[in-house]
Design an enzyme around this catalytic site. Structure first.
Site, PDB file in Angstrom:
ATOM      1  N   LYS A 121       0.860  -1.184   0.000  1.00  0.00           N
ATOM      2  CA  LYS A 121       0.000   0.000   0.000  1.00  0.00           C
ATOM      3  C   LYS A 121       0.892   1.228   0.000  1.00  0.00           C
ATOM      4  O   LYS A 121       1.672   1.444   0.937  1.00  0.00           O
ATOM      5  CB  LYS A 121      -0.915   0.011   1.230  1.00  0.00           C
ATOM      6  CG  LYS A 121      -2.034  -1.019   1.167  1.00  0.00           C
ATOM      7  CD  LYS A 121      -3.087  -0.754   2.243  1.00  0.00           C
ATOM      8  CE  LYS A 121      -4.281  -1.664   2.053  1.00  0.00           C
ATOM      9  NZ  LYS A 121      -5.378  -1.351   3.015  1.00  0.00           N
ATOM     10  N   ASP A 156      -6.414   5.637   1.758  1.00  0.00           N
ATOM     11  CA  ASP A 156      -5.787   4.807   2.786  1.00  0.00           C
ATOM     12  C   ASP A 156      -4.463   5.416   3.229  1.00  0.00           C
ATOM     13  O   ASP A 156      -3.712   5.978   2.418  1.00  0.00           O
ATOM     14  CB  ASP A 156      -5.529   3.398   2.251  1.00  0.00           C
ATOM     15  CG  ASP A 156      -6.775   2.526   2.302  1.00  0.00           C
ATOM     16  OD1 ASP A 156      -7.826   3.020   2.759  1.00  0.00           O
ATOM     17  OD2 ASP A 156      -6.697   1.356   1.891  1.00  0.00           O
ATOM     18  N   ASP A 176     -14.203   2.772   9.072  1.00  0.00           N
ATOM     19  CA  ASP A 176     -14.565   2.268   7.745  1.00  0.00           C
ATOM     20  C   ASP A 176     -14.734   0.750   7.757  1.00  0.00           C
ATOM     21  O   ASP A 176     -14.462   0.081   6.769  1.00  0.00           O
ATOM     22  CB  ASP A 176     -13.471   2.671   6.743  1.00  0.00           C
ATOM     23  CG  ASP A 176     -13.922   2.533   5.301  1.00  0.00           C
ATOM     24  OD1 ASP A 176     -15.097   2.793   5.019  1.00  0.00           O
ATOM     25  OD2 ASP A 176     -13.087   2.166   4.451  1.00  0.00           O
TER      26      ASP A 176
END
Length: 407
Positions: A146, A165, A309
């Site tokens: 990520k 993110d 989330d």
């Protein structure tokens, strides 16, 4: 004469009863109106002001088995000779109680391999809504990468699920899961790589199709719900890109919709927001007691990092895993109390969870986090303070439940 006195006496008694009853009703209605006018959040903040000292002091009476730091995990100098063994060990840990054996002497080796292992293949990871890469490291171990989108000082405004993110949230979440004695996050660490030199030379065709050059820098935009050619991720001027590398463990997971999922529509509430008083009973009729305890545990974890989330969750052999934690660490000056809805609507908590939380009071949570690898690159002092404040808010919520005689 006697009859007249009797009537006067009865009248006096009736007047006294009337005044007492009226006064009682007025007081009762006043209290009920006050309660009705206060939100759960207001009650929790009131409890925060009244919080007993034992929630704030250094926990000398509590001991747990969580390692003080990763310093005891020695990194082997001959790691290149046992790559296959290292990955085999890492994958053998996966079960319904843990995703990492935090006491293993091989944790340091695995962290090093995640951070420095040679990338032999790079592909798109199309799961989820945001840009991720699926990398294969030497030894055929798949990992998820990520990328970094924001500086760690960036404050994300808006709803709790706003923004992209945060790669550092994934790593801090892993550290926090260890500290909470719930190693249910996949092992993760910060890694610097180069799109130009490490990714593109071993990229699949579909990944290469999303590559481009901007200002003489190599870039990718990937393929996902929010991926866009006009919003790529790029190497910096030194041909490097920071991000979180997360081990892609192999297991048969079952995906579930969270009972406390948000609508993600402004002005539209979910059922748990519309019918808070009876909602936990409804949920409790559909899932096991163990599952309910698991969802409360993960809500505490989410609240500390402010990950609002959690629309879905995954289970392994009926245990809720703590996956996909990239929406944490958004705003250290905001505490979204409604992340704690599973706790204050159900008012149940595992004794082991409470014991662990109590062991982290008096600044011990920060002390443990500061001993984690690379933590200074991942989190600000403001976020650390916010996490300490949220721990106290969890205790205030527990006191709120005690007042309701439900905990």
């Amino acid at each position: 004469m006697f009859r007249r006195r009797t009537i006067l006496l009865l009248t006096l008694v009736l007047l006294i009863v009337f005044f007492i009853t009226t006064n009682y009703l007025l007081i009762t209605l006043s209290i009920e109106n006050e309660i009705g006018s206060k939100s759960v959040e207001e009650f929790i903040y009131q409890k925060l002001e009244e919080l007993p000292d034992h929630y704030k002091l250094l926990p000398s009476q509590y001991n747990n088995e969580i390692p003080e730091s990763f310093e005891s995990f020695k990194i082997s100098s001959n790691i290149t000779n046992k790559i296959d063994i290292i990955w085999k060990i890492a994958n053998s840990w996966t079960n319904n109680t843990k995703l990492i054996d935090i006491k293993s002497k091989y944790v340091g080796d695995i962290l090093l391999m995640l951070q420095r292992g040679k990338i032999i293949k790079a592909d798109i990871d199309s799961r989820g809504t945001q840009l991720k890469l699926l990398l294969t490291l030497q030894g055929n171990q798949e990992v998820i990468f990520k990328p970094k989108w924001y500086d760690r000082n960036k404050i994300i405004d808006g709803p709790v699920y706003a923004g992209k993110d945060r790669y550092n949230s994934e790593i801090v979440a892993f550290y926090l899961s260890v500290i909470l004695n719930k190693p249910l996050c996949p092992i993760s660490i910060e890694r610097k790589l180069s799109l130009k030199n490490e990714i593109l030379p071993v990229a699949t065709k579909r990944l290469l199709n999303t590559a481009l050059i901007e200002n003489n820098r190599s870039c990718l935009y990937g393929k996902c719900f929010y991926c866009n050619i006009n919003d790529p991720i790029c190497d910096d001027d030194n041909s490097s890109l920071l991000g979180a590398v997360i081990i892609n463990f192999k297991a048969n997971l079952v995906n579930h919709r969270s009972p406390w999922q948000r609508t993600y529509k402004k002005g539209k509430n979910a059922l748990w927001q519309e019918f808070p008083d009876n909602y936990c009973n409804i949920v409790g009729q559909k899932i096991s007691r163990k599952r309910l305890y698991d969802l409360i545990d993960i809500s505490l974890f989410d609240f500390i990092i402010q990950n609002g989330d959690r629309h879905h969750y995954e289970t392994l052999d009926d245990t809720v895993l703590w996956l996909d934690n990239g929406k944490g660490l958004g705003n250290p000056y905001k505490h979204h109390i409604d992340i704690l809805a599973p706790l204050y609507q159900c008012c149940i908590l595992r004794k082991s969870t409470l014991k662990t939380l109590l062991s982290l009071t008096g600044g011990r949570l920060t002390k443990k986090l500061k001993k984690m690898p690379g933590i200074n690159n991942l989190i600000t002092s403001e976020h650390l303070k916010a996490m300490e404040d949220r721990l106290l808010l969890i205790f205030a919520t527990i006191e709120y439940c005690k007042d309701k005689n439900l905990l």
